[in-house]
Design an enzyme around this catalytic site. Structure first.
Site, PDB file in Angstrom:
ATOM      1  N   CYS A 152       7.426 -27.553-100.291  1.00 48.36           N
ATOM      2  CA  CYS A 152       8.786 -28.069-100.470  1.00 48.36           C
ATOM      3  C   CYS A 152       9.588 -27.904 -99.184  1.00 48.36           C
ATOM      4  CB  CYS A 152       9.471 -27.363-101.630  1.00 48.36           C
ATOM      5  SG  CYS A 152       9.692 -25.591-101.371  1.00 48.36           S
ATOM      6  N   CYS A 171      13.709 -18.058 -92.506  1.00 51.56           N
ATOM      7  CA  CYS A 171      13.489 -17.581 -91.141  1.00 51.56           C
ATOM      8  C   CYS A 171      12.839 -16.201 -91.184  1.00 51.56           C
ATOM      9  CB  CYS A 171      14.813 -17.536 -90.379  1.00 51.56           C
ATOM     10  SG  CYS A 171      14.667 -16.852 -88.705  1.00 51.56           S
TER      11      CYS A 171
END
Length: 508
Positions: free
Chosen positions: A458, A463
């Site tokens: 998806c 991060c």
């Protein structure tokens, strides 16, 4: 007894036998003779004619104030209306003189039986209207006397009168009237002191808070007379009420103190354990009392193993409650003392280190020591140019983001540029990243500006440095400044059912 009366009794008995035996001719003969002689008779059907089994009678009771209630009475069809009135009087305290019975849309008379009015089966209904005692001569003494007489009659004692206890008072001569003495009559007796019940009109003593007969509350506007002195019975009742109130307040105080001590003891514990059997909503294990943990913030119950796994796998400094179903995801958080009690010392230290790392990576004013494998870092300010690491004691230059202890900043920058021109691997890596950024295969993290890329799946990524949630298709943060769930900023995907981008492949 004269011959005429004796003859009349014989003819009446003969008439009764003829009717019972079904002899019509004889019955006509005897009835004709009695009619010619004009003998006064009373014809009444014997109780044996009516059924004798008990049935349940539904009675709708209504008073003068149009208040209606339904009661059920156990009666027999051969009972008379007078007996029914006595039953209501003994059971509910309403004198027969105040009762008006309507059965089958007809006003019932005392000598009539219920069977004659069609009361023969369970569930048959009747209507009772209670007259107001306002204009009657009833008082508590007369009401009690009537009740006692009815009870004596039920026991088989009739034609009795109740005599007061104590020594007999001398019989005083009847006072002469004012016609005989020529003087006016004495003033009438003063009305009884007390308040009148708005429901049954009974006169209650001033200090009584509710009606003695029907338990209705005393009118709010009533004021106890200032000169009123309670009698012995009232003083005993008031003393009993005060004692009951004192005991109630004492028990209430003890209960409050017990609840407070229980809360204090519970607050001193790191974990709140279940007191009833429960099922863990994660692993569906059935847990006996004392085997599960109840979270303080949301009161959801889980087994220890599921909570420990949730804490170890959490990527956030605040661990969320693991409860979730098809319609609801719990926003509650685990408290720090709950986490410390659930984890071992080693796991708890790793959890603390994770929190410190997240705090460092999410801050724009943090700086990590450039010494390899060093854990030292700091928050810096604009007027500070150097950071001495408390772990490795090396001096970091905050302007160059490097350690160059034997060079100044200008010398370090020149040396870095010279080495970059001669390092082929560094040049190739820089060129590869530039091409990936141009082709959209990589992007800069909107928070810490490192290069991140998506492998597959998806459009939601996180991060690895600052743990910011990123929307890949919009190349920006997934949530607003408030963090997960804040739709005031970010890509605002699925707000009002609208995706964040036509090419969005679900960014959560």
């Amino acid at each position: 007894m004269d011959e005429k009366t004796k003859k009349a009794e014989e003819m009446a008995l003969s008439l009764a036998r003829a009717v019972t035996g079904g002899d019509e001719q004889a019955a006509i003969k005897y009835a004709t003779w009695l009619a010619e002689q004009k003998v006064p008779l009373r014809v009444q059907v014997k109780p044996e004619v009516s059924p004798t089994q008990d049935i349940r009678l539904c009675v709708s009771v209504e008073d003068a104030y149009m208040h209606t209630v339904t009661i059920w009475l156990t009666v027999r069809p051969d009972m008379t209306v007078a007996s029914l009135k006595d039953m209501v009087f003994l059971d509910y305290g309403f004198p027969p003189s105040l009762q008006q019975w309507v059965v089958g849309q007809r006003l019932a008379r005392d000598q009539e039986t219920l069977h004659s009015h069609g009361i023969r089966r369970n569930g048959d209904s009747a209507y009772l209207y209670l007259l107001s005692a306002r204009n009657t001569s009833l008082n508590p003494q007369e009401l009690q006397r009537q009740r006692q007489l009815r009870m004596l009659e039920d026991l088989g004692f009739k034609d009795l009168t109740l005599q007061p206890r104590g020594p007999l008072e001398p019989v005083l001569p009847k006072p002469r009237t004012h016609q005989e003495t020529g003087q006016p009559d004495a003033a009438p007796e003063s009305p009884p002191v007390g308040w009148q019940c708005p429901g049954c009109t009974f006169i209650n003593k001033p200090t009584r808070p509710g009606c003695e007969m029907c338990c209705r509350a005393r009118p709010e506007a009533y004021q106890i007379p200032a000169s009123y002195q309670p009698d012995e019975e009232e003083r005993a009742r008031l003393a009993g009420e005060e004692e009951a109130l004192r005991q109630y307040e004492q028990r209430k105080q003890q209960q409050q103190e017990g609840n407070y001590l229980q809360h204090v003891q519970l607050e001193q514990r790191s974990l709140v354990l279940n007191t009833e059997p429960a099922e863990c909503p994660v692993c569906y294990s059935v847990l006996a009392p004392g085997e599960a943990v109840v979270l303080r913030e949301c009161l959801h119950t889980f087994c220890r193993e599921c909570l420990q796994g949730t804490i170890r796998n959490s990527q956030e400094a605040e661990v969320s409650c693991p409860f979730i179903d098809n319609t609801y995801s719990c926003p509650g958080k685990l408290l720090e003392r709950e986490i410390r009690a659930l984890l071992s010392p080693e796991d708890y230290q790793r959890f603390l280190d994770l929190g410190v790392s997240i705090a460092e990576n999410r801050s724009t004013l943090s700086y990590h020591c450039k010494t390899p494998d060093c854990r030292g870092w700091c928050f810096f300010e604009d007027d500070v140019n150097e950071f001495t690491c408390p772990v490795c004691t090396r001096v970091n230059c905050l302007l160059c983001k490097a350690i160059h202890e034997r060079m100044n900043c200008r010398e370090y920058q020149d040396d870095l540029a010279h080495r970059a021109r001669n390092d082929v691997a560094a040049q190739q890596t820089t060129e590869m990243l530039r091409v990936m950024l141009q082709q959209g295969e990589a992007m800069y993290c909107p928070q810490c500006r490192i290069v991140v890329q998506k492998k597959d799946g998806c459009d939601w990524i996180r991060c690895t440095v600052c743990h910011t949630e990123i929307c890949w298709v919009t190349k920006g943060p997934r949530w607003g400044p408030g963090g997960p769930g804040d739709t005031s900023g970010g890509c605002r995907c699925r707000v009002n059912g609208i995706p964040c981008h036509p090419s969005c492949q679900n960014c959560h």
